[in-house]
Design an enzyme around this catalytic site. Structure first.
Site, short mmCIF file in Angstrom:
data_model
loop_
_atom_site.label_atom_id
_atom_site.label_comp_id
_atom_site.label_asym_id
_atom_site.label_seq_id
_atom_site.Cartn_x
_atom_site.Cartn_y
_atom_site.Cartn_z
N LYS A 11 0.83 -1.20 0.00
CA LYS A 11 0.00 0.00 0.00
C LYS A 11 0.87 1.26 0.00
O LYS A 11 2.08 1.19 0.20
CB LYS A 11 -0.94 -0.04 1.20
CG LYS A 11 -1.95 -1.20 1.12
CD LYS A 11 -2.85 -1.22 2.33
CE LYS A 11 -3.88 -2.32 2.25
NZ LYS A 11 -4.78 -2.34 3.42
N ARG A 120 -0.64 -14.80 4.39
CA ARG A 120 -1.48 -14.28 5.48
C ARG A 120 -0.72 -14.37 6.82
O ARG A 120 -0.78 -13.45 7.63
CB ARG A 120 -2.80 -15.04 5.58
CG ARG A 120 -3.72 -14.93 4.38
CD ARG A 120 -4.29 -13.57 4.12
NE ARG A 120 -4.97 -13.00 5.26
CZ ARG A 120 -5.45 -11.76 5.28
NH1 ARG A 120 -5.33 -10.98 4.22
NH2 ARG A 120 -6.06 -11.29 6.33
N THR A 126 -5.06 -7.91 10.36
CA THR A 126 -5.38 -6.66 9.66
C THR A 126 -5.01 -5.44 10.49
O THR A 126 -4.45 -4.48 9.98
CB THR A 126 -6.88 -6.62 9.31
OG1 THR A 126 -7.18 -7.74 8.48
CG2 THR A 126 -7.25 -5.34 8.58
N ARG A 137 3.21 -6.59 9.55
CA ARG A 137 2.50 -5.49 10.24
C ARG A 137 3.03 -5.30 11.66
O ARG A 137 3.14 -4.16 12.13
CB ARG A 137 1.00 -5.76 10.24
CG ARG A 137 0.40 -5.61 8.85
CD ARG A 137 -1.08 -5.90 8.85
NE ARG A 137 -1.66 -5.69 7.53
CZ ARG A 137 -2.57 -6.48 6.98
NH1 ARG A 137 -3.02 -7.54 7.63
NH2 ARG A 137 -3.05 -6.21 5.78
N ASN A 157 -1.98 0.01 7.13
CA ASN A 157 -1.46 -1.29 7.57
C ASN A 157 -0.52 -1.96 6.56
O ASN A 157 -0.35 -3.17 6.57
CB ASN A 157 -2.60 -2.21 7.98
CG ASN A 157 -3.49 -2.59 6.83
OD1 ASN A 157 -3.31 -2.14 5.70
ND2 ASN A 157 -4.48 -3.42 7.10
N HIS A 160 -1.99 -5.43 1.50
CA HIS A 160 -3.23 -6.18 1.30
C HIS A 160 -2.82 -7.57 0.84
O HIS A 160 -1.96 -7.70 -0.03
CB HIS A 160 -4.11 -5.53 0.22
CG HIS A 160 -5.19 -6.46 -0.27
ND1 HIS A 160 -6.41 -6.53 0.34
CD2 HIS A 160 -5.20 -7.37 -1.28
CE1 HIS A 160 -7.14 -7.45 -0.28
NE2 HIS A 160 -6.43 -7.98 -1.26
#
Length: 183
Positions: A11, A120, A126, A137, A157, A160
């Site tokens: 991002k 993931r 998230t 993260r 964050n 994605h």
């Protein structure tokens, strides 16, 4: 089928902070192969179409934020004017469009054994405030739901990642033509 492809987006905050190489290396070290990659400046229309508008998606997104607010003792009605998960999801989607178009993003396809699951795990939850050390993260996010609420925006964050193999297929088709994804 254990070998699969998944989509990852770095991002605008990850790109602006110069974390592209560091984040990519995490996936390569985990044995995943980059089979497509590009940097784009997405339009609001593209981001609007990319993120689903279904009630199910809006509710899920809203519930995640409401859970984070609850953990942090934030009153959602006071901060964002509602505690309805679907309405919170709509607010998130509007904020996501603004966030994802605020700068360039790096879109890539990763391939490997159980790629969706591995990505993931490496990315982490998230909400950065609950992401453990060792996740992307957890190690690199400098934002939190309370700061984002204070500033009236979505949580920055960094990345994605597709939630499932079927979502990965849809998302890969959204960003890449078939001939752009190498085998």
């Amino acid at each position: 089928m254990p070998v699969e492809k998944t989509l990852l987006i770095l991002k605008p905050d990850a790109v602006a902070r110069g974390l592209v190489g560091e984040i990519i290396s995490r996936f390569e070290k985990a044995g995943l192969k980059i089979v497509a990659l590009k940097m784009v400046k997405a339009s609001p229309e593209e981001i609007e179409r990319f993120y689903p508008s279904s009630e199910e998606w809006l509710r899920s997104a809203g519930q995640k934020l409401l859970k984070a607010y609850q953990e942090l003792g934030i009153d959602p009605r006071a901060k964002i004017g509602t505690d309805d998960p679907v309405e919170v999801g709509r607010i998130i989607k509007r904020s996501l469009v603004k966030y994802m178009t605020s700068g360039p993003i790096v879109v890539m396809v990763l391939k490997g054994n159980r790629a969706v699951e591995i990505v993931r795990k490496l990315v982490g939850p998230t909400s950065p405030h609950s992401a453990p050390p060792g996740t992307i993260r957890g190690d690199y996010s400098i934002d939190s739901p309370d700061l984002a609420a204070e500033e009236g925006r979505v949580v920055f964050n960094l990345v994605h990642a597709s939630d499932s193999p079927s979502e990965a297929e849809r998302e890969i088709r959204f960003w890449f033509r078939e001939e752009e994804v190498l085998e």
